[in-house]
Design an enzyme around this catalytic site. Structure first.
Site, PDB file in Angstrom:
ATOM      1  N   ASP A  43      47.444  70.603  36.002  1.00  0.00           N
ATOM      2  CA  ASP A  43      46.529  70.711  37.137  1.00  0.00           C
ATOM      3  C   ASP A  43      45.653  69.481  37.159  1.00  0.00           C
ATOM      4  O   ASP A  43      45.398  68.863  36.121  1.00  0.00           O
ATOM      5  CB  ASP A  43      45.645  71.963  37.031  1.00  0.00           C
ATOM      6  CG  ASP A  43      44.454  71.731  36.107  1.00  0.00           C
ATOM      7  OD1 ASP A  43      43.360  71.430  36.623  1.00  0.00           O
ATOM      8  OD2 ASP A  43      44.614  71.830  34.874  1.00  0.00           O
ATOM      9  N   HIS A  78      49.769  65.627  52.090  1.00  0.00           N
ATOM     10  CA  HIS A  78      50.909  64.814  51.647  1.00  0.00           C
ATOM     11  C   HIS A  78      50.895  64.621  50.131  1.00  0.00           C
ATOM     12  O   HIS A  78      51.940  64.738  49.472  1.00  0.00           O
ATOM     13  CB  HIS A  78      50.907  63.443  52.313  1.00  0.00           C
ATOM     14  CG  HIS A  78      51.825  62.484  51.611  1.00  0.00           C
ATOM     15  ND1 HIS A  78      53.197  62.509  51.764  1.00  0.00           N
ATOM     16  CD2 HIS A  78      51.558  61.513  50.681  1.00  0.00           C
ATOM     17  CE1 HIS A  78      53.743  61.594  50.983  1.00  0.00           C
ATOM     18  NE2 HIS A  78      52.777  60.977  50.309  1.00  0.00           N
ATOM     19  N   ASP A  89      40.220  78.785  35.129  1.00  0.00           N
ATOM     20  CA  ASP A  89      39.725  78.227  33.875  1.00  0.00           C
ATOM     21  C   ASP A  89      38.496  79.011  33.424  1.00  0.00           C
ATOM     22  O   ASP A  89      37.987  79.858  34.153  1.00  0.00           O
ATOM     23  CB  ASP A  89      39.429  76.738  34.009  1.00  0.00           C
ATOM     24  CG  ASP A  89      38.395  76.429  35.081  1.00  0.00           C
ATOM     25  OD1 ASP A  89      37.679  77.347  35.494  1.00  0.00           O
ATOM     26  OD2 ASP A  89      38.312  75.265  35.498  1.00  0.00           O
ATOM     27  N   CYS A 116      54.011  63.521  57.041  1.00  0.00           N
ATOM     28  CA  CYS A 116      55.019  62.478  57.193  1.00  0.00           C
ATOM     29  C   CYS A 116      55.937  62.735  58.387  1.00  0.00           C
ATOM     30  O   CYS A 116      56.421  61.794  59.015  1.00  0.00           O
ATOM     31  CB  CYS A 116      55.831  62.360  55.912  1.00  0.00           C
ATOM     32  SG  CYS A 116      54.896  61.614  54.546  1.00  0.00           S
ATOM     33  N   CYS A 170      56.969  66.669  54.416  1.00  0.00           N
ATOM     34  CA  CYS A 170      55.685  67.333  54.645  1.00  0.00           C
ATOM     35  C   CYS A 170      55.222  67.125  56.090  1.00  0.00           C
ATOM     36  O   CYS A 170      55.671  66.214  56.790  1.00  0.00           O
ATOM     37  CB  CYS A 170      54.619  66.830  53.667  1.00  0.00           C
ATOM     38  SG  CYS A 170      53.838  65.254  54.091  1.00  0.00           S
ATOM     39  N   CYS A 220      59.968  62.111  53.059  1.00  0.00           N
ATOM     40  CA  CYS A 220      59.077  63.237  52.728  1.00  0.00           C
ATOM     41  C   CYS A 220      59.076  64.242  53.878  1.00  0.00           C
ATOM     42  O   CYS A 220      58.788  63.868  55.024  1.00  0.00           O
ATOM     43  CB  CYS A 220      57.661  62.730  52.465  1.00  0.00           C
ATOM     44  SG  CYS A 220      56.472  64.059  52.128  1.00  0.00           S
TER      45      CYS A 220
END
Length: 368
Positions: free
Chosen positions: A263, A332, A90, A306, A303, A301
Site C-alpha cells: 500500500d 490513471h 492500519d 487514457c 483506464c 492503458c
C-alpha cells in the site's frame, strides 16, 4: 472465512489468493489508500472499474473524525463508504508517531494531542483493536512502535520489545470473528533484529504478517537488499505485507523478495501534483511539452483517463487548477499500479518474473 492459498512461485516471487468475508484478493496486490474513508478524488465505482480488490482505511484519522463508534452505528466502514470489497485498516500507530505534535509513549500505549483540534487522546493496543472492530475491516493490524531509520540499536530493541508486548495484548483483546489480525515486524535495517522480532510473533501464530518500518529514510537500495532476508523470516503459508512502500520499482523488488501485499499514497498523492506513472516512466503534466500533445498518457492503458483524454487536456486542467485534473491522474496512476501487479501475477504463473522485472526497470530508466 479467511484463508491464504499459495498457488505458484517463481524463485522467491509468489502468486496466491486471500479469501476474506468480502471477497477474494489475488496476490501480489497493491491496495489503494482510503485514509479518511475515501480514496481521494475516486469513487468506489471507479475503483471497481480499475479492478481494485482491496483498499486501506486509516484507524487514526477515522477514529478522530467522524469517530469509530459513529461508523459502527452507521453500519461499519464498508457501508459507510459504499465499498463492498475487502478493507484493511492500519492500527494508527504510525500516524500518531508522525502526525501528533505532542506525544508520550510508554509500555501502556501512546498519549498524544490530535493534529486536528489539540485534544489529548490515548491509543493503547486494546483501543487500537476496539477501533478497528468498530470499523469492521476484514484485516486489522496490531499496534506497533516504528523507530526512525537513524535510530540506534538501543532504541530499536526498545521498540521491538514494545511491539511484541503490544502484539500479544492486541491478540488477547481481539474478539471479532469476521475479522483477522495481522502482526508487524520491526527492527530497522538490521536483519538480526528483525529476526528477534519475527520469531516471537510467528510463535503467536497470527493469520498474516507485515514488515513495518521500511521506506522511512533508509534509502531504496538498502531496503531492496533487506527485503529478501526479511521476507524469509515470515511464514510461507501466510500473507506477507510490506507497509507503506510504493514506487513501482519498490513494488517489484518486494514481489521479487516474496511479498504479497503493498500500500502507499504515492499514486494518488503524485496524481494530485500532476505526476503520472506509465510503463515508460513518469510524466509531469504541468510541463509545457504536453500543451499540444494529443496522445493519451499511455496508448495501451484501458483506464477511463487514457481512453477519453489527451495529455494536452490534462495539461490544461492542471494549469487551470481544475479539480478534474487530480482525479483523472489519480485514477490513471491507480490503474497503472493495479495493472503492474496483474502483470506480475501472470509473469509468476508463467515463471518469467525475472525477465518481466528486468524489462520494467529498463523501460522506466529510458528518458521520457
Amino acid at each position: 472465512m479467511f484463508s491464504f492459498r499459495l498457488q505458484s512461485t517463481d524463485d522467491l516471487a509468489r502468486r496466491g489468493t486471500i479469501t476474506t468475508p468480502h471477497g477474494l484478493i489475488e496476490t501480489p496486490i497493491f491496495m489503494p489508500v482510503g485514509t479518511q474513508g475515501t480514496v481521494k478524488g475516486i469513487t468506489p465505482e471507479q475503483l471497481k472499474g480499475i479492478n481494485a480488490q482491496i483498499i486501506l482505511g486509516n484507524t487514526y484519522h477515522l477514529a478522530l473524525r467522524p469517530g469509530d463508534e459513529l461508523v459502527a452505528e452507521l453500519g461499519g466502514l464498508h457501508k459507510f463508504m459504499a465499498w463492498d470489497g475487502p478493507i484493511l485498516t492500519d492500527s494508527g500507530g504510525f500516524q500518531v508517531f508522525s502526525l501528533a505534535e505532542i506525544r508520550k509513549i510508554t509500555d501502556d500505549g501512546v498519549k498524544f494531542r490530535s493534529h486536528i483540534d489539540g485534544r489529548l487522546l490515548e491509543l493503547t493496543p486494546e483501543k487500537a483493536v476496539k477501533i478497528q472492530e468498530n470499523l469492521g475491516s476484514d484485516i486489522a493490524m496490531v499496534l506497533d512502535e516504528c523507530p526512525p531509520a537513524d535510530a540506534d540499536e538501543k532504541h530499536i530493541r526498545r521498540a521491538i520489545n514494545r511491539t511484541l508486548m503490544w502484539a500479544e495484548r492486541c491478540r488477547n483483546a481481539h474478539t471479532r470473528p469476521d475479522q483477522v489480525l495481522f502482526a508487524i515486524v520491526q527492527g530497522g535495517v538490521h536483519v538480526n533484529l528483525r529476526a528477534e522480532c519475527a520469531k516471537p510473533l510467528t510463535d503467536m501464530d497470527f493469520p498474516g504478517y507485515a514488515l513495518g518500518g521500511f521506506s522511512v529514510g533508509e534509502g531504496p537500495e538498502v531496503m531492496h537488499a533487506l527485503l529478501p532476508p526479511c521476507a524469509a523470516l515470515l511464514p510461507e503459508h501466510k500473507p506477507r505485507y510490506l507497509m507503506g512502500v510504493g514506487r513501482p520499482e519498490d513494488l517489484l523488488a518486494g514481489v521479487a523478495a516474496g511479498i504479497d501485499m503493498f500500500d502507499c499514497v504515492m499514486p494518488t498523492r503524485n496524481g494530485r501534483n500532476s505526476f503520472a506513472f506509465t510503463g515508460e516512466g513518469t510524466l509531469r503534466m504541468r510541463n509545457s511539452c504536453h500543451r499540444r500533445d494529443s496522445r493519451p498518457l499511455e496508448s495501451d492503458c484501458p483506464c477511463y483517463t487514457c481512453v477519453h483524454f489527451s495529455r494536452a487536456y490534462l495539461h490544461h486542467l492542471f494549469h487551470s487548477k481544475e479539480m478534474l485534473g487530480p482525479t483523472l491522474l489519480s485514477l490513471h496512476n491507480l490503474a497503472y499500479y493495479l495493472r503492474l501487479m496483474a502483470s506480475a501475477r501472470s509473469a509468476i504463473e508463467n515463471r518469467t518474473f525475472a525477465a518481466f522485472h528486468r524489462d520494467c526497470l529498463a523501460r522506466w530508466k529510458r528518458p521520457t
